[in-house]
Design an enzyme around this catalytic site. Structure first.
Site, PDB file in Angstrom:
ATOM      1  N   LYS A   1     -30.260 -23.979  51.240  1.00 32.68           N
ATOM      2  CA  LYS A   1     -29.338 -22.864  51.448  1.00 32.68           C
ATOM      3  C   LYS A   1     -28.162 -22.986  50.482  1.00 32.68           C
ATOM      4  O   LYS A   1     -27.471 -24.005  50.461  1.00 32.68           O
ATOM      5  CB  LYS A   1     -28.863 -22.845  52.900  1.00 32.68           C
ATOM      6  CG  LYS A   1     -27.780 -21.803  53.197  1.00 32.68           C
ATOM      7  CD  LYS A   1     -26.430 -22.462  53.356  1.00 32.68           C
ATOM      8  CE  LYS A   1     -25.329 -21.435  53.561  1.00 32.68           C
ATOM      9  NZ  LYS A   1     -23.982 -22.060  53.583  1.00 32.68           N
TER      10      LYS A   1
ATOM     11  N   ASN B   1     -23.307 -29.948  56.365  1.00 30.98           N
ATOM     12  CA  ASN B   1     -22.342 -29.149  55.615  1.00 30.98           C
ATOM     13  C   ASN B   1     -21.342 -28.382  56.471  1.00 30.98           C
ATOM     14  O   ASN B   1     -20.426 -27.768  55.944  1.00 30.98           O
ATOM     15  CB  ASN B   1     -23.076 -28.157  54.709  1.00 30.98           C
ATOM     16  CG  ASN B   1     -23.974 -27.200  55.483  1.00 30.98           C
ATOM     17  OD1 ASN B   1     -24.560 -27.579  56.494  1.00 30.98           O
ATOM     18  ND2 ASN B   1     -24.094 -25.972  55.021  1.00 30.98           N
TER      19      ASN B   1
ATOM     20  N   ARG C   1     -33.087 -20.123  51.047  1.00 29.15           N
ATOM     21  CA  ARG C   1     -32.161 -19.091  51.504  1.00 29.15           C
ATOM     22  C   ARG C   1     -31.272 -18.603  50.357  1.00 29.15           C
ATOM     23  O   ARG C   1     -31.277 -19.196  49.272  1.00 29.15           O
ATOM     24  CB  ARG C   1     -31.347 -19.642  52.674  1.00 29.15           C
ATOM     25  CG  ARG C   1     -32.184 -19.819  53.945  1.00 29.15           C
ATOM     26  CD  ARG C   1     -31.458 -20.602  55.003  1.00 29.15           C
ATOM     27  NE  ARG C   1     -30.184 -19.980  55.364  1.00 29.15           N
ATOM     28  CZ  ARG C   1     -29.269 -20.572  56.131  1.00 29.15           C
ATOM     29  NH1 ARG C   1     -29.493 -21.790  56.610  1.00 29.15           N
ATOM     30  NH2 ARG C   1     -28.143 -19.961  56.417  1.00 29.15           N
TER      31      ARG C   1
ATOM     32  N   ARG D   1     -42.100  15.355  65.582  1.00 36.49           N
ATOM     33  CA  ARG D   1     -43.306  14.563  65.832  1.00 36.49           C
ATOM     34  C   ARG D   1     -43.164  13.106  65.397  1.00 36.49           C
ATOM     35  O   ARG D   1     -43.958  12.253  65.794  1.00 36.49           O
ATOM     36  CB  ARG D   1     -44.500  15.209  65.117  1.00 36.49           C
ATOM     37  CG  ARG D   1     -45.019  16.455  65.825  1.00 36.49           C
ATOM     38  CD  ARG D   1     -46.198  17.050  65.090  1.00 36.49           C
ATOM     39  NE  ARG D   1     -45.791  17.763  63.890  1.00 36.49           N
ATOM     40  CZ  ARG D   1     -46.634  18.206  62.962  1.00 36.49           C
ATOM     41  NH1 ARG D   1     -47.935  18.001  63.100  1.00 36.49           N
ATOM     42  NH2 ARG D   1     -46.185  18.855  61.904  1.00 36.49           N
TER      43      ARG D   1
ATOM     44  N   ASN E   1     -52.126  25.616  51.064  1.00 32.14           N
ATOM     45  CA  ASN E   1     -50.824  25.603  50.416  1.00 32.14           C
ATOM     46  C   ASN E   1     -50.125  24.280  50.720  1.00 32.14           C
ATOM     47  O   ASN E   1     -49.968  23.904  51.880  1.00 32.14           O
ATOM     48  CB  ASN E   1     -49.984  26.772  50.948  1.00 32.14           C
ATOM     49  CG  ASN E   1     -48.541  26.705  50.501  1.00 32.14           C
ATOM     50  OD1 ASN E   1     -48.251  26.230  49.401  1.00 32.14           O
ATOM     51  ND2 ASN E   1     -47.632  27.179  51.337  1.00 32.14           N
TER      52      ASN E   1
ATOM     53  N   ALA F   1     -35.364  19.222  52.716  1.00 33.65           N
ATOM     54  CA  ALA F   1     -35.297  17.995  53.511  1.00 33.65           C
ATOM     55  C   ALA F   1     -34.413  18.165  54.745  1.00 33.65           C
ATOM     56  O   ALA F   1     -33.752  17.231  55.178  1.00 33.65           O
ATOM     57  CB  ALA F   1     -34.772  16.846  52.644  1.00 33.65           C
TER      58      ALA F   1
END
Length: 457
Positions: free
Chosen positions: A349, A384, A331, A16, A169, A10
C-alpha cells in the site's frame, strides 16, 4: 465529408429499467450509454452535439460535463416534442443527425455511411432502419411498390398487415435542417399514446415536396436498451467488440466470454489474458505479459514481461518482469520496480518496492520505501499506523528482514542490515548491522510434566 450537427434524445424516464437513475446513465463496459452515443457521433464527424435532457437532467449533465450542449424537455411528450424543445439550438441550414441515448452499440463507421448515403441520395430525411425476423415493439417502415419510403407506423398503432413488415425504424434519422423545422410545425399528438411522434415528419416532409429514404444498419447496432436484460446483452456485445479488437492487435485472450476489459485499456502484443480477469479504467499493459487467471487491474500501468496471477492491482505502476501472486494485492500509489517478486498473500500500500526485491509471502508493506535486492521474510509487517497517523518506513538496499518481523514506523533500516526473525524494530538500524529485538529464550526443564500433575494440561 461535411460536418453535421447531432441531437441525442436522452430525456426519457426508462420505467422498465426499474431504477432511480436516468436510463441513459446505466453503464455498458464502464461508460454510460449516452456517452457511447456521444463518442460515436463525434468520431463520425459531428460538428456539435446537443443532448435533450428531462428526467434526471442534472445527473446526466454531471456525467457528460461540458463535452456537449443541452436542451431541456420539461414534460416527456414524445420524440417530436423532444426535438421541438431543442430547435433553438439547431442550425437553420445543413443536416442534423438525430440519435437516441439508449443505443450504445451504434458504431461511428455506421454513422459515417449513414450520413454519406443521405448526401448521395440528396434526401430531406434519411431513416436508419434494420431488418428483424421478429420486429415486435418497433415502428415499421412502410414503402410503396417502388421501394420509396412513405411513412413510419409505431407498433402500438399498427394493424396486422403493418405488423407483418420486417423493416423497422431504429429511431435515428438525418434531417435537412429546413425540412426538420418546417415539419415540426405540423406534428400533432393524435395517436394512441397522445404523444408527438417524430416519425410523423416522414409523411409531412413528403407532402412538402421532400424526399425520404432509409439506410439499413446491422441489428446489433440499433438495439435500444430498455431493461436490465437488454443492458446485459449490450454489455456482452460491447465486450465482444473490445476483446476482438485486442486479439486482432496481437493479444491472446484464452476465453473472451469470461474476460472483462474496459474500452480505454491498452495491451501490448504477445500478452496472454487468462479467464476470469477484469481490467478497467486507464490501464496499460506491456508486451509478453501473462495476466490471470482471476486477476483484477484498475487504472494501473504494467510493464513488459510481467506475470500476474490471482491478484488485484489498483492505481499503481509495475515496471518490467514483475512476478506477482497468487492472492496478492497492490493498493493505490504503489510502484514496483524491475524484476521484483511478490508472492502469495502479500499486500503493498502506497509504497515503493526496489529492483530485484523479494516479498515472498504473508507480508504487509504500507507507506514504505523498500530498496533494491531486499528480502522480506514470511510474516514480516510494516507497522505504519499509530491509531491517528500513518508513518513512513525506509529500508535500504540489500537488507535481509527475517520472518515474523515488525518494523514500527517511523523507522529506517540502512543498507546491508540484517533483522533477526521475530524482532520488533523501533529504532534505526545502522549499515551492515544485525538487529535483534526479542526476549532471550528460556527453557524450563520438566515444566510440562509438572503442569500435568497439577491438572493444568
Amino acid at each position: 465529408m461535411d460536418n453535421f450537427y447531432t441531437l441525442i434524445l436522452a430525456a426519457g424516464l426508462g420505467k422498465r429499467m426499474k431504477s432511480k437513475h436516468p436510463k441513459v446513465l446505466h453503464k455498458v463496459c464502464e461508460r454510460p450509454m449516452v456517452e457511447w452515443v456521444v463518442r460515436s457521433a463525434k468520431e463520425a464527424g459531428a460538428k456539435d452535439v446537443v443532448v435533450v435532457l428531462g428526467h434526471g437532467a442534472e445527473e446526466v449533465k454531471s456525467a457528460l460535463g461540458d463535452s456537449v450542449k443541452y436542451a431541456y424537455q420539461e414534460k416527456q411528450l414524445g420524440t417530436g416534442h423532444a426535438v421541438m424543445a431543442s430547435k433553438d439550438l439547431l442550425p437553420d441550414t445543413g443536416n442534423i443527425m438525430i440519435l437516441t441515448g439508449d443505443t450504445p452499440l451504434i458504431m461511428p463507421e455506421t454513422l459515417k455511411k449513414f450520413y454519406n448515403f443521405h448526401l448521395k441520395e440528396q434526401n430531406s430525411i434519411t431513416v436508419l432502419s434494420s431488418f428483424f425476423d421478429v420486429p415486435d415493439g418497433y415502428g415499421r417502415i412502410v414503402r410503396d411498390v417502388n421501394g420509396n419510403v412513405l411513412k413510419i407506423i409505431e407498433d402500438k398503432d399498427a394493424d396486422e398487415a403493418i405488423k407483418g413488415i420486417h423493416e423497422i425504424n431504429s429511431g435515428m434519422y438525418i434531417f435537412n435542417s429546413d425540412y426538420l423545422k418546417k415539419s415540426l410545425q405540423y406534428i400533432n399528438n393524435n395517436n394512441a399514446q397522445g404523444e408527438y411522434y417524430l416519425t410523423d415528419a416522414v409523411e409531412i416532409v413528403i407532402r412538402l415536396g421532400g424526399k425520404v429514404g432509409a439506410y439499413s444498419a446491422p441489428n446489433e447496432e440499433i438495439m435500444g436498451v430498455n431493461t436490465r436484460v437488454q443492458l446485459q446483452e449490450a454489455e456482452k456485445a460491447m465486450r465482444r467488440r473490445i476483446n476482438k479488437r485486442l486479439m486482432l492487435d496481437g493479444v491472446t485472450i484464452i476465453d473472451p466470454d469470461n474476460t472483462y476489459i474496459g474500452p480505454d485499456v491498452v495491451i501490448g502484443m504477445d500478452t496472454i489474458i487468462y479467464p476470469g480477469t477484469r481490467i478497467e479504467g486507464k490501464t496499460s499493459i506491456g508486451e509478453d505479459c501473462e495476466i490471470g487467471p482471476n486477476s483484477y487491474i484498475i487504472d494501473s500501468e504494467i510493464g513488459n514481461g510481467c506475470r500476474i496471477i490471482f491478484s488485484m492491482i489498483t492505481e499503481s505502476k509495475l515496471y518490467n518482469n514483475i512476478k506477482l501472486g497468487p492472492f496478492a494485492q497492490i493498493r493505490p500509489e504503489s510502484v514496483i520496480h524491475n524484476n521484483a517478486k511478490l508472492g502469495n498473500f502479500i499486500e503493498i500500500k502506497k509504497s515503493v518496492i526496489g529492483e530485484g526485491t523479494k516479498v515472498p509471502h504473508l507480508t504487509y508493506i504500507g507507506d514504505a520505501e523498500v530498496g533494491k535486492r531486499v528480502n522480506m521474510g514470511c510474516g514480516s509487517i510494516v507497522v505504519n499506523y499509530d491509531g491517528k497517523k500513518k508513518h513512513k518506513t525506509i529500508i535500504g538496499d540489500d537488507v535481509f528482514v527475517g520472518c515474523n518481523v515488525n518494523l514500527v514506523s517511523p523507522v529506517k533500516i540502512n543498507n546491508n542490515a540484517f533483522i533477526a526473525a521475530g524482532s520488533t524494530i523501533t529504532d534505526e538500524v545502522p549499515d551492515g548491522a544485525l538487529a535483534i529485538a526479542r526476549c532471550r529464550q528460556t527453557n524450563k526443564e520438566g515444566w510440562v510434566e509438572e503442569r500435568r500433575k497439577k491438572g493444568g494440561l
